[in-house]
Design an enzyme around this catalytic site. Structure first.
Site, PDB file in Angstrom:
ATOM      1  N   ASN A  48     -12.462   0.727  17.859  1.00 49.74           N
ATOM      2  CA  ASN A  48     -11.766   1.019  19.015  1.00 49.74           C
ATOM      3  C   ASN A  48     -12.804   1.768  20.047  1.00 49.74           C
ATOM      4  OD1 ASN A  48      -9.609  -0.629  19.033  1.00 49.74           O
ATOM      5  ND2 ASN A  48      -8.907   0.692  17.341  1.00 49.74           N
TER       6      ASN A  48
ATOM      7  N   ASP B 222      -7.268  13.189  15.992  1.00 43.14           N
ATOM      8  CA  ASP B 222      -7.355  11.768  16.463  1.00 43.14           C
ATOM      9  C   ASP B 222      -8.274  11.836  17.429  1.00 43.14           C
ATOM     10  OD1 ASP B 222      -6.620   9.837  18.450  1.00 43.14           O
ATOM     11  OD2 ASP B 222      -4.695   9.764  17.349  1.00 43.14           O
TER      12      ASP B 222
ATOM     13  N   GLU C 173      -8.188  -5.187   4.855  1.00 44.41           N
ATOM     14  CA  GLU C 173      -7.865  -5.053   3.621  1.00 44.41           C
ATOM     15  C   GLU C 173      -6.883  -5.634   2.668  1.00 44.41           C
ATOM     16  OE1 GLU C 173      -8.089  -0.925   5.381  1.00 44.41           O
ATOM     17  OE2 GLU C 173      -8.930  -0.353   3.278  1.00 44.41           O
TER      18      GLU C 173
ATOM     19  N   GLY D 284     -10.155   2.264  12.654  1.00 43.16           N
ATOM     20  CA  GLY D 284      -9.566   2.560  13.900  1.00 43.16           C
ATOM     21  C   GLY D 284     -10.679   3.226  15.184  1.00 43.16           C
TER      22      GLY D 284
ATOM     23  N   ASN E  44       0.940  -1.131   0.217  1.00 45.72           N
ATOM     24  CA  ASN E  44      -0.097  -0.082   0.199  1.00 45.72           C
ATOM     25  C   ASN E  44       0.865   1.152   0.100  1.00 45.72           C
ATOM     26  OD1 ASN E  44      -1.905   2.046   0.326  1.00 45.72           O
ATOM     27  ND2 ASN E  44      -2.753   1.133   2.406  1.00 45.72           N
TER      28      ASN E  44
ATOM     29  N   HIS F 128     -12.643   3.181  -0.096  1.00 46.83           N
ATOM     30  CA  HIS F 128     -12.386   2.206   1.056  1.00 46.83           C
ATOM     31  C   HIS F 128     -13.433   0.697   0.892  1.00 46.83           C
ATOM     32  CE1 HIS F 128     -12.353   5.630   4.136  1.00 46.83           C
ATOM     33  NE2 HIS F 128     -11.029   5.272   4.030  1.00 46.83           N
TER      34      HIS F 128
ATOM     35  N   ARG G  52      -2.464  -2.105  -3.339  1.00 44.48           N
ATOM     36  CA  ARG G  52      -3.575  -1.338  -3.332  1.00 44.48           C
ATOM     37  C   ARG G  52      -3.534  -0.135  -3.929  1.00 44.48           C
ATOM     38  NH1 ARG G  52      -5.141   3.228   1.030  1.00 44.48           N
ATOM     39  NH2 ARG G  52      -7.305   3.765   0.427  1.00 44.48           N
TER      40      ARG G  52
ATOM     41  N   GLY H 256     -13.994   2.898  14.562  1.00 45.74           N
ATOM     42  CA  GLY H 256     -15.141   2.108  14.359  1.00 45.74           C
ATOM     43  C   GLY H 256     -14.983   0.846  15.625  1.00 45.74           C
TER      44      GLY H 256
ATOM     45  N   GLY I  81     -11.857   5.543  10.026  1.00 44.95           N
ATOM     46  CA  GLY I  81     -10.515   5.584  10.309  1.00 44.95           C
ATOM     47  C   GLY I  81     -10.114   7.042  10.256  1.00 44.95           C
TER      48      GLY I  81
ATOM     49  N   ARG J 272     -10.706  16.300   7.120  1.00 45.75           N
ATOM     50  CA  ARG J 272     -11.617  16.702   6.208  1.00 45.75           C
ATOM     51  C   ARG J 272     -12.855  17.057   6.345  1.00 45.75           C
ATOM     52  NH1 ARG J 272     -10.245  11.126   3.254  1.00 45.75           N
ATOM     53  NH2 ARG J 272      -8.063  11.497   2.778  1.00 45.75           N
TER      54      ARG J 272
HETATM   55  P1  ADP Z   1      -6.262   5.057   8.805  1.00 44.33           P
HETATM   56  O1  ADP Z   1      -7.467   5.464   8.193  1.00 44.33           O
HETATM   57  O2  ADP Z   1      -4.957   5.931   8.611  1.00 44.33           O
HETATM   58  O3  ADP Z   1      -5.928   3.559   8.426  1.00 44.33           O
HETATM   59  P2  ADP Z   1      -7.038   3.799  11.394  1.00 44.33           P
HETATM   60  O4  ADP Z   1      -8.015   3.107  10.790  1.00 44.33           O
HETATM   61  O5  ADP Z   1      -5.911   3.561  12.003  1.00 44.33           O
HETATM   62  O6  ADP Z   1      -6.383   4.915  10.380  1.00 44.33           O
HETATM   63  O7  ADP Z   1      -7.882   4.741  12.346  1.00 44.33           O
HETATM   64  C1  ADP Z   1      -7.226   6.031  13.108  1.00 44.33           C
HETATM   65  C2  ADP Z   1      -8.145   6.651  14.037  1.00 44.33           C
HETATM   66  O8  ADP Z   1      -8.638   5.729  14.966  1.00 44.33           O
HETATM   67  C3  ADP Z   1      -7.590   7.728  14.567  1.00 44.33           C
HETATM   68  O9  ADP Z   1      -8.617   8.874  14.874  1.00 44.33           O
HETATM   69  C4  ADP Z   1      -7.441   7.075  16.185  1.00 44.33           C
HETATM   70  O10 ADP Z   1      -7.665   8.035  17.108  1.00 44.33           O
HETATM   71  C5  ADP Z   1      -8.643   6.240  16.401  1.00 44.33           C
HETATM   72  N1  ADP Z   1      -8.462   5.332  17.223  1.00 44.33           N
HETATM   73  C6  ADP Z   1      -7.640   4.294  17.390  1.00 44.33           C
HETATM   74  N2  ADP Z   1      -7.789   3.936  18.746  1.00 44.33           N
HETATM   75  C7  ADP Z   1      -8.652   4.280  19.329  1.00 44.33           C
HETATM   76  C8  ADP Z   1      -9.321   4.180  20.588  1.00 44.33           C
HETATM   77  N3  ADP Z   1      -9.087   3.340  21.376  1.00 44.33           N
HETATM   78  N4  ADP Z   1     -10.310   5.100  21.055  1.00 44.33           N
HETATM   79  C9  ADP Z   1     -10.782   5.964  19.997  1.00 44.33           C
HETATM   80  N5  ADP Z   1     -10.080   6.198  18.897  1.00 44.33           N
HETATM   81  C10 ADP Z   1      -9.099   5.404  18.447  1.00 44.33           C
END
Ligand code: ADP
Length: 402
Positions: free
Chosen positions: A335, A283, A382, A331, A7, A180, A91, A333, A210, A241
């Site tokens: 977590n 974040d 992915e 990330g 990727n 995506h 990708r 969704g 994410g 964005r």
């Molecule tokens: P990408 O789109 O770059 O692949 P990710 O899917 O890794 O990114 O998602 C990144 C996002 O996930 C960030 O906003 C990060 O804060 C969020 N994130 C990761 N862990 C947690 C958590 N435990 N609680 C809330 N948000 C989280």
């Protein structure tokens, strides 16, 4: 088959070396800061062994050479010979209207990707650099392109056309493409498997949250609508964005602030969304932390983020005439129990009942046993989709050749 999945971004390469029979990653890693003297390669092997290499990595070709070097290394490697890499899957962000599925990369495909650069000026050039690098370093290894847009190419015109003169669609291919795709495809199929249902019997909404965020309405396994559009800027609020807005406001801001086209693009793509509203961070973890400390703008950012997901969920349930399954991934969704809880609040009328304890415990099925709509939290993969597509295409070609 053993497939190297790449990727390639503008200054980074994420990679995984996947055994498609076992469906496991034998090694994975990331090269960051390509183009700089202090580039970093972080590599980890299936058995937990990890290594970090810092060095001068001036371009994508050198980065791929480093990746091969570490994969071949005696102490940290997973292969004895370059030929152990049976195929490379890339990708590729934008396949335009040409690529409705994954393809073997040939010189003609490379040409079409080059022609599509205007549609994805930020993403397709580094994807192409990765393809060219592999072509030089592993000239006999087949390469396959797997497109972020492909899963959405079956959307009907009512979903993909914009309300602008039709000639502009014909002339410049201005339409909704969606992105995506591999993630929406993976989690929707995984959900059907987990629920013991056929995908053809399900109306699914997926939320990939994410740094970039998008949702898709998936009816009988087909993406019938999605929130990202001509570019990944449309739809949900994201890390940096803006997502949906009144297009006139950007003209207004450009006039007021004297912004150039480029500056306006940067404003919407890099300085908006969670970071723009909160002024704190892009974040979600930081947003939630600031929110718990009473930071008002972070609360706005969190609320707008969750509210938009809820609105699209309702819209897509209406568009499909029903809803069976709602999936969180990415990330945030996967977590953020807080985001999932806020999105699902007060949706009993739609048949959604979140089990708050299962949600906090990070279960995979997080709705109550009685919930009409099953709500799932599914880690996306992915890379596995890319590896599986790559092996199918290469095996098919090998069978034909024999
Ligand atoms: P990408 O789109 O770059 O692949 P990710 O899917 O890794 O990114 O998602 C990144 C996002 O996930 C960030 O906003 C990060 O804060 C969020 N994130 C990761 N862990 C947690 C958590 N435990 N609680 C809330 N948000 C989280």
């Amino acid at each position: 088959m053993k497939v190297l999945v790449l990727n390639c971004g503008s200054s980074s390469i994420k990679y995984q070396f996947i055994d498609t029979v076992e469906k496991t990653a034998l090694a994975k890693g990331l090269v960051e800061r390509i183009g700089m003297s202090s580039a970093v390669l972080s590599h980890s092997r299936y058995d937990g062994d990890t290594i970090k290499i810092v060095g001068e990595i001036l371009d994508h070709q050198i980065a791929v050479e480093y990746v091969l070097g570490v994969m071949l290394s005696k102490n940290h490697g997973v292969i004895d010979n370059k030929n152990d890499i049976e195929a490379v899957g890339h990708r590729v962000v934008h396949g335009g209207e040409t690529f409705t599925g994954s393809v073997l990369i040939t010189d003609e495909v490379i040409q079409v990707l080059q022609d599509n650069i205007e549609l994805a000026p930020l993403h397709n050039p580094p994807n192409l650099k990765g393809i060219q690098a592999v072509k030089r370093i592993l000239p006999d290894t087949p390469q396959v392109g797997v497109f972020d847009t492909a899963f959405h190419t079956k959307m009907p015109p009512k979903a993909f056309l914009y309300g602008i003169p039709y000639e502009l669609y014909k002339k410049y291919k201005i339409r909704k493409y969606g992105f995506h795709g591999t993630s929406h495809l993976y989690v929707s199929n995984k959900a059907a498997e987990m629920l013991g249902k056929k995908i053809e019997d399900l109306k699914i909404v997926t939320a990939h949250l994410g740094n970039g965020c998008s949702m898709a309405a998936i009816d009988k396994g087909i993406s019938v609508d999605t929130t990202m559009g001509f570019t990944p800027l449309e739809g949900l609020l994201m890390g940096t964005r803006s997502g949906d807005l009144d297009p006139s406001l950007i003209l207004y801001i450009m006039g007021k602030e004297g912004l150039s086209l480029n500056e306006a693009g940067t404003l919407l793509n890099k300085h908006s969304g969670l970071i723009g509203i909160s002024g704190e961070s892009s974040d979600m973890r930081e947003i939630q932390k600031a929110m718990s400390e009473g930071h008002k703008r972070s609360t706005y950012a969190f609320d707008i983020f969750s509210y938009r997901i809820k609105k699209y969920l309702g819209a897509y349930a209406a568009a499909m005439g029903g809803l069976d399954t709602f999936i969180f991934t990415g990330g945030i969704g996967e977590n953020s129990a807080e985001v999932r809880e806020e999105v699902c609040k007060n949706l009993e009328f739609l048949g959604i009942e979140l089990d708050l304890e299962k949600n906090r415990n990070k279960d995979l099925i997080i709705s109550t046993d009685n919930s009409k709509v099953k709500v799932l939290r599914i880690p996306t993969n992915e890379e596995l989709v890319i590896a599986m597509d790559t092996s199918h295409i290469v095996e098919e070609i090998q069978v034909k050749a024999n």
